[in-house]
Design a protein around this motif. Structure first.
Motif, PDB file in Angstrom:
ATOM      1  N   ILE A 171       7.678   5.446   5.241  1.00 29.42           N
ATOM      2  CA  ILE A 171       8.219   4.820   4.030  1.00 29.42           C
ATOM      3  C   ILE A 171       7.789   3.356   3.947  1.00 29.42           C
ATOM      4  O   ILE A 171       7.406   2.868   2.881  1.00 29.42           O
ATOM      5  N   ILE A 172       7.817   2.662   5.064  1.00 32.52           N
ATOM      6  CA  ILE A 172       7.362   1.264   5.065  1.00 32.52           C
ATOM      7  C   ILE A 172       5.879   1.188   4.719  1.00 32.52           C
ATOM      8  O   ILE A 172       5.446   0.313   3.962  1.00 32.52           O
ATOM      9  N   TYR A 173       5.095   2.128   5.226  1.00 33.55           N
ATOM     10  CA  TYR A 173       3.670   2.169   4.872  1.00 33.55           C
ATOM     11  C   TYR A 173       3.493   2.368   3.362  1.00 33.55           C
ATOM     12  O   TYR A 173       2.656   1.712   2.736  1.00 33.55           O
ATOM     13  N   LEU A 174       4.272   3.258   2.775  1.00 34.59           N
ATOM     14  CA  LEU A 174       4.144   3.506   1.335  1.00 34.59           C
ATOM     15  C   LEU A 174       4.607   2.304   0.513  1.00 34.59           C
ATOM     16  O   LEU A 174       4.057   2.037  -0.556  1.00 34.59           O
ATOM     17  N   VAL A 175       5.587   1.569   0.990  1.00 34.06           N
ATOM     18  CA  VAL A 175       6.007   0.337   0.293  1.00 34.06           C
ATOM     19  C   VAL A 175       4.867  -0.680   0.323  1.00 34.06           C
ATOM     20  O   VAL A 175       4.586  -1.344  -0.689  1.00 34.06           O
ATOM     21  N   GLN A 176       4.182  -0.788   1.442  1.00 34.09           N
ATOM     22  CA  GLN A 176       3.026  -1.688   1.517  1.00 34.09           C
ATOM     23  C   GLN A 176       1.920  -1.217   0.571  1.00 34.09           C
ATOM     24  O   GLN A 176       1.283  -2.039  -0.100  1.00 34.09           O
ATOM     25  N   ALA A 177       1.694   0.088   0.500  1.00 29.19           N
ATOM     26  CA  ALA A 177       0.684   0.627  -0.408  1.00 29.19           C
ATOM     27  C   ALA A 177       1.066   0.372  -1.858  1.00 29.19           C
ATOM     28  O   ALA A 177       0.201   0.157  -2.709  1.00 29.19           O
ATOM     29  N   TYR A 178       2.353   0.380  -2.141  1.00 32.20           N
ATOM     30  CA  TYR A 178       2.864   0.084  -3.485  1.00 32.20           C
ATOM     31  C   TYR A 178       2.448  -1.328  -3.903  1.00 32.20           C
ATOM     32  O   TYR A 178       1.947  -1.533  -5.003  1.00 32.20           O
ATOM     33  N   PHE A 179       2.635  -2.292  -3.020  1.00 34.01           N
ATOM     34  CA  PHE A 179       2.281  -3.669  -3.360  1.00 34.01           C
ATOM     35  C   PHE A 179       0.773  -3.912  -3.330  1.00 34.01           C
ATOM     36  O   PHE A 179       0.261  -4.709  -4.109  1.00 34.01           O
ATOM     37  N   ASP A 180       0.065  -3.232  -2.458  1.00 38.74           N
ATOM     38  CA  ASP A 180      -1.365  -3.474  -2.310  1.00 38.74           C
ATOM     39  C   ASP A 180      -2.227  -2.753  -3.338  1.00 38.74           C
ATOM     40  O   ASP A 180      -3.272  -3.270  -3.728  1.00 38.74           O
ATOM     41  N   GLY A 181      -1.820  -1.574  -3.768  1.00 38.51           N
ATOM     42  CA  GLY A 181      -2.725  -0.755  -4.552  1.00 38.51           C
ATOM     43  C   GLY A 181      -2.388  -0.554  -6.008  1.00 38.51           C
ATOM     44  O   GLY A 181      -3.243  -0.125  -6.779  1.00 38.51           O
ATOM     45  N   LEU A 182      -1.157  -0.836  -6.404  1.00 41.22           N
ATOM     46  CA  LEU A 182      -0.772  -0.587  -7.791  1.00 41.22           C
ATOM     47  C   LEU A 182      -0.784  -1.879  -8.605  1.00 41.22           C
ATOM     48  O   LEU A 182      -0.519  -2.959  -8.077  1.00 41.22           O
ATOM     49  N   SER A 183      -1.075  -1.737  -9.881  1.00 40.81           N
ATOM     50  CA  SER A 183      -1.054  -2.907 -10.762  1.00 40.81           C
ATOM     51  C   SER A 183       0.393  -3.325 -11.020  1.00 40.81           C
ATOM     52  O   SER A 183       1.333  -2.587 -10.719  1.00 40.81           O
ATOM     53  N   VAL A 184       0.558  -4.492 -11.597  1.00 41.35           N
ATOM     54  CA  VAL A 184       1.904  -5.015 -11.861  1.00 41.35           C
ATOM     55  C   VAL A 184       2.656  -4.089 -12.819  1.00 41.35           C
ATOM     56  O   VAL A 184       3.847  -3.823 -12.629  1.00 41.35           O
ATOM     57  N   ILE A 185       1.989  -3.579 -13.819  1.00 37.49           N
ATOM     58  CA  ILE A 185       2.629  -2.669 -14.782  1.00 37.49           C
ATOM     59  C   ILE A 185       3.087  -1.396 -14.081  1.00 37.49           C
ATOM     60  O   ILE A 185       4.201  -0.911 -14.316  1.00 37.49           O
ATOM     61  N   GLU A 186       2.248  -0.859 -13.202  1.00 39.25           N
ATOM     62  CA  GLU A 186       2.618   0.345 -12.459  1.00 39.25           C
ATOM     63  C   GLU A 186       3.778   0.057 -11.510  1.00 39.25           C
ATOM     64  O   GLU A 186       4.679   0.879 -11.353  1.00 39.25           O
ATOM     65  N   GLN A 187       3.785  -1.122 -10.901  1.00 40.55           N
ATOM     66  CA  GLN A 187       4.885  -1.497 -10.011  1.00 40.55           C
ATOM     67  C   GLN A 187       6.200  -1.590 -10.776  1.00 40.55           C
ATOM     68  O   GLN A 187       7.238  -1.129 -10.291  1.00 40.55           O
ATOM     69  N   ILE A 188       6.158  -2.162 -11.958  1.00 39.73           N
ATOM     70  CA  ILE A 188       7.378  -2.281 -12.767  1.00 39.73           C
ATOM     71  C   ILE A 188       7.903  -0.900 -13.144  1.00 39.73           C
ATOM     72  O   ILE A 188       9.106  -0.651 -13.095  1.00 39.73           O
ATOM     73  N   SER A 189       6.996   0.009 -13.472  1.00 38.20           N
ATOM     74  CA  SER A 189       7.450   1.337 -13.883  1.00 38.20           C
ATOM     75  C   SER A 189       8.037   2.142 -12.721  1.00 38.20           C
ATOM     76  O   SER A 189       8.835   3.044 -12.944  1.00 38.20           O
ATOM     77  N   LEU A 190       7.683   1.788 -11.489  1.00 38.13           N
ATOM     78  CA  LEU A 190       8.177   2.529 -10.322  1.00 38.13           C
ATOM     79  C   LEU A 190       9.328   1.843  -9.594  1.00 38.13           C
ATOM     80  O   LEU A 190       9.878   2.398  -8.652  1.00 38.13           O
ATOM     81  N   ARG A 191       9.698   0.679 -10.006  1.00 43.95           N
ATOM     82  CA  ARG A 191      10.653  -0.126  -9.246  1.00 43.95           C
ATOM     83  C   ARG A 191      11.988   0.588  -9.002  1.00 43.95           C
ATOM     84  O   ARG A 191      12.535   0.545  -7.905  1.00 43.95           O
ATOM     85  N   GLN A 192      12.529   1.252  -9.996  1.00 39.36           N
ATOM     86  CA  GLN A 192      13.826   1.918  -9.848  1.00 39.36           C
ATOM     87  C   GLN A 192      13.767   3.134  -8.931  1.00 39.36           C
ATOM     88  O   GLN A 192      14.788   3.604  -8.446  1.00 39.36           O
ATOM     89  N   MET A 193      12.564   3.645  -8.700  1.00 35.93           N
ATOM     90  CA  MET A 193      12.396   4.809  -7.835  1.00 35.93           C
ATOM     91  C   MET A 193      12.869   4.507  -6.411  1.00 35.93           C
ATOM     92  O   MET A 193      13.379   5.391  -5.723  1.00 35.93           O
ATOM     93  N   PHE A 194      12.745   3.277  -5.961  1.00 35.51           N
ATOM     94  CA  PHE A 194      13.137   2.929  -4.603  1.00 35.51           C
ATOM     95  C   PHE A 194      14.650   3.005  -4.413  1.00 35.51           C
ATOM     96  O   PHE A 194      15.130   3.322  -3.332  1.00 35.51           O
ATOM     97  N   ILE A 195      15.400   2.732  -5.454  1.00 38.55           N
ATOM     98  CA  ILE A 195      16.856   2.894  -5.376  1.00 38.55           C
ATOM     99  C   ILE A 195      17.195   4.380  -5.294  1.00 38.55           C
ATOM    100  O   ILE A 195      18.047   4.790  -4.502  1.00 38.55           O
ATOM    101  N   TYR A 196      16.524   5.199  -6.072  1.00 36.91           N
ATOM    102  CA  TYR A 196      16.738   6.642  -6.012  1.00 36.91           C
ATOM    103  C   TYR A 196      16.324   7.201  -4.653  1.00 36.91           C
ATOM    104  O   TYR A 196      16.940   8.147  -4.148  1.00 36.91           O
ATOM    105  N   GLY A 197      15.320   6.619  -4.041  1.00 36.82           N
ATOM    106  CA  GLY A 197      14.866   7.066  -2.728  1.00 36.82           C
ATOM    107  C   GLY A 197      15.964   7.008  -1.681  1.00 36.82           C
ATOM    108  O   GLY A 197      15.987   7.811  -0.749  1.00 36.82           O
ATOM    109  N   LYS A 198      16.891   6.072  -1.841  1.00 38.16           N
ATOM    110  CA  LYS A 198      18.016   5.966  -0.910  1.00 38.16           C
ATOM    111  C   LYS A 198      18.818   7.269  -0.896  1.00 38.16           C
ATOM    112  O   LYS A 198      19.229   7.749   0.164  1.00 38.16           O
ATOM    113  N   TYR A 199      19.017   7.861  -2.051  1.00 33.38           N
ATOM    114  CA  TYR A 199      19.797   9.092  -2.135  1.00 33.38           C
ATOM    115  C   TYR A 199      19.012  10.297  -1.628  1.00 33.38           C
ATOM    116  O   TYR A 199      19.597  11.271  -1.192  1.00 33.38           O
ATOM    117  N   ARG A 200      17.701  10.207  -1.681  1.00 34.43           N
ATOM    118  CA  ARG A 200      16.871  11.291  -1.142  1.00 34.43           C
ATOM    119  C   ARG A 200      16.855  11.285   0.380  1.00 34.43           C
ATOM    120  O   ARG A 200      16.520  12.288   0.999  1.00 34.43           O
TER     121      ARG A 200
END
Length: 106
Positions: free
Chosen positions: A55-84
């Motif tokens: 999960i930490i690796y994927l968070v790093q990939a999120y910041f390194d590989g996605l554009s700012v617009i893509e990051q904004i669209s995925l931001r709430q997914m990390f809160i949902y990930g807590k429940y998963r």
């Protein structure tokens, strides 16, 4: 289903970071139609079946590989990930709260 997603899901279930790294690199180097959908699928799958290192690796990939617009669209997914992570025996939900969520609450 995208063959990249299939390969990445196999590596997520075994927590194989080397294989996952090659899948993520190919995701970002090639023009797949929807990086946001693919990343979301992989991250939520990791929350269910992988360990905190993945999960930490994927968070790093999120910041390194996605554009700012893509990051904004995925931001709430990390809160949902807590429940998963509740049914995942490899991840302590307190560890997710302490290490992952503060990054996105700021």
């Amino acid at each position: 289903m995208n063959p990249l997603i299939k390969d990445a899901k196999k590596s997520l279930r075994t927590s194989d970071l080397h294989e996952l790294n090659s899948c993520v690199k190919s995701l970002y180097s090639m023009e797949y139609g929807n990086n946001v959908y693919t990343f979301k699928t992989l991250f939520l799958e990791a929350c269910r079946y992988s360990n905190m290192e993945v999960i930490i690796y994927l968070v790093q990939a999120y910041f390194d590989g996605l554009s700012v617009i893509e990051q904004i669209s995925l931001r709430q997914m990390f809160i949902y990930g807590k429940y998963r992570t509740f049914n995942n025996i490899h991840i302590d939900s307190r560890g997710y709260n302490d290490n992952i969520l503060p990054i996105f609450r700021a």
